[in-house]
Design a protein around this motif. Structure first.
Motif, PDB file in Angstrom:
ATOM      1  N   ASP A  13       0.825  -1.212   0.000  1.00  0.00           N
ATOM      2  CA  ASP A  13       0.000   0.000   0.000  1.00  0.00           C
ATOM      3  C   ASP A  13       0.858   1.261   0.000  1.00  0.00           C
ATOM      4  OD1 ASP A  13      -0.747   0.158   3.590  1.00  0.00           O
ATOM      5  OD2 ASP A  13       1.060  -0.425   2.500  1.00  0.00           O
ATOM      6  N   THR A  14       1.957   1.222  -0.784  1.00  0.00           N
ATOM      7  CA  THR A  14       2.855   2.368  -0.873  1.00  0.00           C
ATOM      8  C   THR A  14       2.119   3.577  -1.417  1.00  0.00           C
ATOM      9  OG1 THR A  14       4.677   0.848  -1.326  1.00  0.00           O
ATOM     10  CG2 THR A  14       5.030   3.172  -1.810  1.00  0.00           C
ATOM     11  N   ALA A  15       2.304   4.741  -0.790  1.00  0.00           N
ATOM     12  CA  ALA A  15       1.563   5.927  -1.160  1.00  0.00           C
ATOM     13  C   ALA A  15       2.167   6.585  -2.413  1.00  0.00           C
ATOM     14  CB  ALA A  15       1.538   6.899   0.002  1.00  0.00           C
ATOM     15  N   CYS A  28       7.238   7.753 -11.402  1.00  0.00           N
ATOM     16  CA  CYS A  28       6.608   8.034 -10.116  1.00  0.00           C
ATOM     17  C   CYS A  28       5.108   7.801 -10.219  1.00  0.00           C
ATOM     18  CB  CYS A  28       6.874   9.470  -9.680  1.00  0.00           C
ATOM     19  SG  CYS A  28       6.095   9.892  -8.094  1.00  0.00           S
ATOM     20  N   GLU A  29       4.582   7.152  -9.196  1.00  0.00           N
ATOM     21  CA  GLU A  29       3.146   6.889  -9.141  1.00  0.00           C
ATOM     22  C   GLU A  29       2.666   7.131  -7.724  1.00  0.00           C
ATOM     23  OE1 GLU A  29       2.182   2.848 -10.029  1.00  0.00           O
ATOM     24  OE2 GLU A  29       0.021   3.125  -9.742  1.00  0.00           O
ATOM     25  N   GLN A  30       1.488   7.719  -7.586  1.00  0.00           N
ATOM     26  CA  GLN A  30       0.899   7.889  -6.257  1.00  0.00           C
ATOM     27  C   GLN A  30      -0.522   7.328  -6.257  1.00  0.00           C
ATOM     28  OE1 GLN A  30      -1.737  10.224  -5.511  1.00  0.00           O
ATOM     29  NE2 GLN A  30      -1.773  11.437  -7.409  1.00  0.00           N
ATOM     30  N   ASN A  31      -0.860   6.670  -5.139  1.00  0.00           N
ATOM     31  CA  ASN A  31      -2.199   6.077  -5.010  1.00  0.00           C
ATOM     32  C   ASN A  31      -3.002   6.761  -3.917  1.00  0.00           C
ATOM     33  OD1 ASN A  31      -1.013   5.159  -2.695  1.00  0.00           O
ATOM     34  ND2 ASN A  31      -1.153   2.985  -3.181  1.00  0.00           N
ATOM     35  N   LEU A  32      -2.671   8.036  -3.679  1.00  0.00           N
ATOM     36  CA  LEU A  32      -3.355   8.802  -2.632  1.00  0.00           C
ATOM     37  C   LEU A  32      -4.545   9.582  -3.172  1.00  0.00           C
ATOM     38  CD1 LEU A  32      -0.126  10.135  -0.929  1.00  0.00           C
ATOM     39  CD2 LEU A  32      -1.718   8.461   0.032  1.00  0.00           C
ATOM     40  N   GLY A  33      -4.730   9.554  -4.461  1.00  0.00           N
ATOM     41  CA  GLY A  33      -5.818  10.328  -5.054  1.00  0.00           C
ATOM     42  C   GLY A  33      -5.505  11.818  -5.140  1.00  0.00           C
ATOM     43  N   LYS A  48      -3.184  11.877 -13.683  1.00  0.00           N
ATOM     44  CA  LYS A  48      -2.860  12.628 -12.468  1.00  0.00           C
ATOM     45  C   LYS A  48      -2.181  11.770 -11.402  1.00  0.00           C
ATOM     46  CE  LYS A  48      -7.124  12.373  -9.759  1.00  0.00           C
ATOM     47  NZ  LYS A  48      -8.176  13.178  -9.090  1.00  0.00           N
ATOM     48  N   ALA A  49      -2.157  10.467 -11.596  1.00  0.00           N
ATOM     49  CA  ALA A  49      -1.499   9.589 -10.627  1.00  0.00           C
ATOM     50  C   ALA A  49      -0.045   9.309 -10.973  1.00  0.00           C
ATOM     51  CB  ALA A  49      -2.260   8.269 -10.524  1.00  0.00           C
ATOM     52  N   HIS A  50       0.400   9.769 -12.131  1.00  0.00           N
ATOM     53  CA  HIS A  50       1.758   9.479 -12.583  1.00  0.00           C
ATOM     54  C   HIS A  50       2.471  10.755 -13.029  1.00  0.00           C
ATOM     55  CE1 HIS A  50      -0.284   5.579 -13.038  1.00  0.00           C
ATOM     56  NE2 HIS A  50       0.898   5.033 -12.834  1.00  0.00           N
ATOM     57  N   LEU A  51       3.725  10.852 -12.630  1.00  0.00           N
ATOM     58  CA  LEU A  51       4.575  11.941 -13.119  1.00  0.00           C
ATOM     59  C   LEU A  51       5.974  11.383 -13.313  1.00  0.00           C
ATOM     60  CD1 LEU A  51       4.936  14.911 -13.881  1.00  0.00           C
ATOM     61  CD2 LEU A  51       5.527  15.373 -11.495  1.00  0.00           C
ATOM     62  N   ASN A  52       6.369  11.247 -14.566  1.00  0.00           N
ATOM     63  CA  ASN A  52       7.669  10.679 -14.884  1.00  0.00           C
ATOM     64  C   ASN A  52       8.649  11.794 -15.238  1.00  0.00           C
ATOM     65  OD1 ASN A  52       6.428   8.125 -14.602  1.00  0.00           O
ATOM     66  ND2 ASN A  52       5.746   8.196 -16.740  1.00  0.00           N
ATOM     67  N   LEU A  53       9.924  11.505 -15.049  1.00  0.00           N
ATOM     68  CA  LEU A  53      10.966  12.484 -15.345  1.00  0.00           C
ATOM     69  C   LEU A  53      11.954  11.872 -16.320  1.00  0.00           C
ATOM     70  CD1 LEU A  53      12.123  15.302 -14.651  1.00  0.00           C
ATOM     71  CD2 LEU A  53      13.500  14.174 -12.879  1.00  0.00           C
ATOM     72  N   HIS A  54      12.070  12.472 -17.481  1.00  0.00           N
ATOM     73  CA  HIS A  54      13.010  11.994 -18.486  1.00  0.00           C
ATOM     74  C   HIS A  54      14.163  12.975 -18.591  1.00  0.00           C
ATOM     75  CE1 HIS A  54      14.209   9.518 -21.885  1.00  0.00           C
ATOM     76  NE2 HIS A  54      14.517  10.625 -22.512  1.00  0.00           N
ATOM     77  N   ILE A  55      15.365  12.443 -18.596  1.00  0.00           N
ATOM     78  CA  ILE A  55      16.542  13.300 -18.660  1.00  0.00           C
ATOM     79  C   ILE A  55      17.383  12.904 -19.873  1.00  0.00           C
ATOM     80  CG2 ILE A  55      18.442  14.317 -17.352  1.00  0.00           C
ATOM     81  CD1 ILE A  55      17.278  12.869 -14.853  1.00  0.00           C
ATOM     82  N   ASN A  56      17.620  13.873 -20.735  1.00  0.00           N
ATOM     83  CA  ASN A  56      18.436  13.632 -21.931  1.00  0.00           C
ATOM     84  C   ASN A  56      19.875  14.064 -21.703  1.00  0.00           C
ATOM     85  OD1 ASN A  56      16.325  12.692 -23.601  1.00  0.00           O
ATOM     86  ND2 ASN A  56      15.690  14.790 -24.042  1.00  0.00           N
ATOM     87  N   SER A  57      20.778  13.431 -22.418  1.00  0.00           N
ATOM     88  CA  SER A  57      22.193  13.848 -22.435  1.00  0.00           C
ATOM     89  C   SER A  57      22.712  14.121 -21.026  1.00  0.00           C
ATOM     90  CB  SER A  57      22.351  15.105 -23.302  1.00  0.00           C
ATOM     91  OG  SER A  57      21.871  14.887 -24.589  1.00  0.00           O
ATOM     92  N   LEU A  58      22.673  13.115 -20.205  1.00  0.00           N
ATOM     93  CA  LEU A  58      23.032  13.268 -18.799  1.00  0.00           C
ATOM     94  C   LEU A  58      24.430  13.825 -18.608  1.00  0.00           C
ATOM     95  CD1 LEU A  58      21.242  10.115 -17.529  1.00  0.00           C
ATOM     96  CD2 LEU A  58      21.137  12.333 -16.374  1.00  0.00           C
ATOM     97  N   GLU A  59      24.564  14.697 -17.595  1.00  0.00           N
ATOM     98  CA  GLU A  59      25.843  15.327 -17.258  1.00  0.00           C
ATOM     99  C   GLU A  59      26.226  14.949 -15.833  1.00  0.00           C
ATOM    100  OE1 GLU A  59      25.231  19.508 -17.776  1.00  0.00           O
ATOM    101  OE2 GLU A  59      24.886  19.339 -19.944  1.00  0.00           O
ATOM    102  N   LEU A  60      27.517  15.115 -15.535  1.00  0.00           N
ATOM    103  CA  LEU A  60      27.995  14.780 -14.194  1.00  0.00           C
ATOM    104  C   LEU A  60      27.215  15.530 -13.114  1.00  0.00           C
ATOM    105  CD1 LEU A  60      31.873  14.741 -14.715  1.00  0.00           C
ATOM    106  CD2 LEU A  60      30.352  12.768 -14.481  1.00  0.00           C
ATOM    107  N   GLY A  61      26.884  16.789 -13.393  1.00  0.00           N
ATOM    108  CA  GLY A  61      26.178  17.626 -12.419  1.00  0.00           C
ATOM    109  C   GLY A  61      24.744  17.202 -12.165  1.00  0.00           C
ATOM    110  N   THR A  83      -1.979  16.940  -7.376  1.00  0.00           N
ATOM    111  CA  THR A  83      -0.752  17.665  -7.670  1.00  0.00           C
ATOM    112  C   THR A  83       0.467  16.795  -7.383  1.00  0.00           C
ATOM    113  OG1 THR A  83      -1.880  19.696  -6.980  1.00  0.00           O
ATOM    114  CG2 THR A  83       0.506  19.824  -7.261  1.00  0.00           C
ATOM    115  N   MET A  84       1.404  16.821  -8.318  1.00  0.00           N
ATOM    116  CA  MET A  84       2.646  16.055  -8.158  1.00  0.00           C
ATOM    117  C   MET A  84       3.843  16.936  -8.440  1.00  0.00           C
ATOM    118  SD  MET A  84       1.570  12.320  -9.670  1.00  0.00           S
ATOM    119  CE  MET A  84       2.992  11.485  -8.974  1.00  0.00           C
ATOM    120  N   TYR A  85       4.976  16.573  -7.870  1.00  0.00           N
ATOM    121  CA  TYR A  85       6.169  17.406  -7.920  1.00  0.00           C
ATOM    122  C   TYR A  85       7.409  16.548  -8.162  1.00  0.00           C
ATOM    123  CZ  TYR A  85       3.012  20.111  -4.809  1.00  0.00           C
ATOM    124  OH  TYR A  85       1.936  20.755  -4.246  1.00  0.00           O
TER     125      TYR A  85
END
Lengths: 117, 113
Positions: B1-3, B23-28, B71-84, B31-33
């Motif tokens: 039951d992970t939130a 990222c997925e949330q099952n809290l209903g 609204k239950a999912h927010l994914n983050l895609h990163i292109n051309s990754l850098e050391l920073g 807003t996601m961040y």
């Protein structure tokens, strides 16, 4: 932009003693919320306590309480009867409403609390 | 039951690669961040979405592209990754109510070599 300052990078407390973590913030708003979050070594962010700016009464959650001084823009966290499990990073956070009814949370730089057995 | 759940928990990759964090949330919550926590533990907001709509974009390089299929999912895609880009990335969610606290996932530690 709002800023949140935690002036104590590290603190230590003897087990069973009391410790107070400091937080100050800068805002021109009158309506906002303040939070303390705890981040143990497991990395999880855990909400400890919250305070609404309009409430004069200081919030309390079991061994955790705050001293909220609105005029001074100060929001300190007091941990009583410290336990080994309290060892963690503690973050002060300021929550403001932004346009459209949304909100934004700004975090302080954190205070690392060590609990000495 | 992970939130609020994030995957993967750890991600090690080389410079120049493209990677995604889910990222997925099952809290209903509406807003996601996404927050980034650097090596000094400083937490800084990157993006905020409300019901799939971008609300906050905090001066993040355009190599970072959030995607919210619902609204239950927010994914983050990163292109051309850098050391920073090496950091811990936290997903969080909240109700669409004023002064609703954030509920965090357990973070994804990204290491770029």
């Amino acid at each position: 932009a709002q800023t949140v300052t935690q002036s104590q990078p590290e603190m230590s407390v003897q087990e069973a003693e009391t410790v107070t973590l400091s937080c100050t913030y800068d805002t021109s708003e009158s309506d906002y919320y303040l939070f303390w979050y705890k981040q143990p070594p497991s990395r999880q962010m855990i909400l400890v306590i919250r305070q609404e700016a309009y409430k004069q009464q200081n919030a309390t959650e079991n061994r955790f309480s705050v001293n909220f001084q609105k005029a001074a823009k100060s929001f300190s966290l007091k941990i009583s009867d410290s336990q080994l499990g309290d060892a963690a990073m503690y973050f002060c956070a300021y929550l403001e409403g932004i346009s459209g009814g949304y909100q934004k949370v700004t975090f302080g730089t954190g205070t690392k609390l060590q609990v000495i057995p | 039951d992970t939130a609020v759940s994030q995957t993967p928990k750890y991600l090690v990759t080389q410079m120049g690669n493209d990677k995604s964090i889910k990222c997925e949330q099952n809290l209903g919550h509406d807003t996601m961040y996404w927050y980034k926590q650097d090596s000094k533990k400083f937490l800084k907001i990157m993006f905020s979405y409300n019901n799939k709509e971008l609300i906050i974009n905090e001066t993040v390089p355009n190599r970072f592209s959030p995607k919210s299929p619902d609204k239950a999912h927010l994914n983050l895609h990163i292109n051309s990754l850098e050391l920073g880009d090496s950091a811990v990335y936290f997903c969080a969610s909240s109700k669409f109510l004023r002064y609703s606290p954030l509920h965090f996932g357990n973070g994804t530690r990204l290491t770029v070599t």
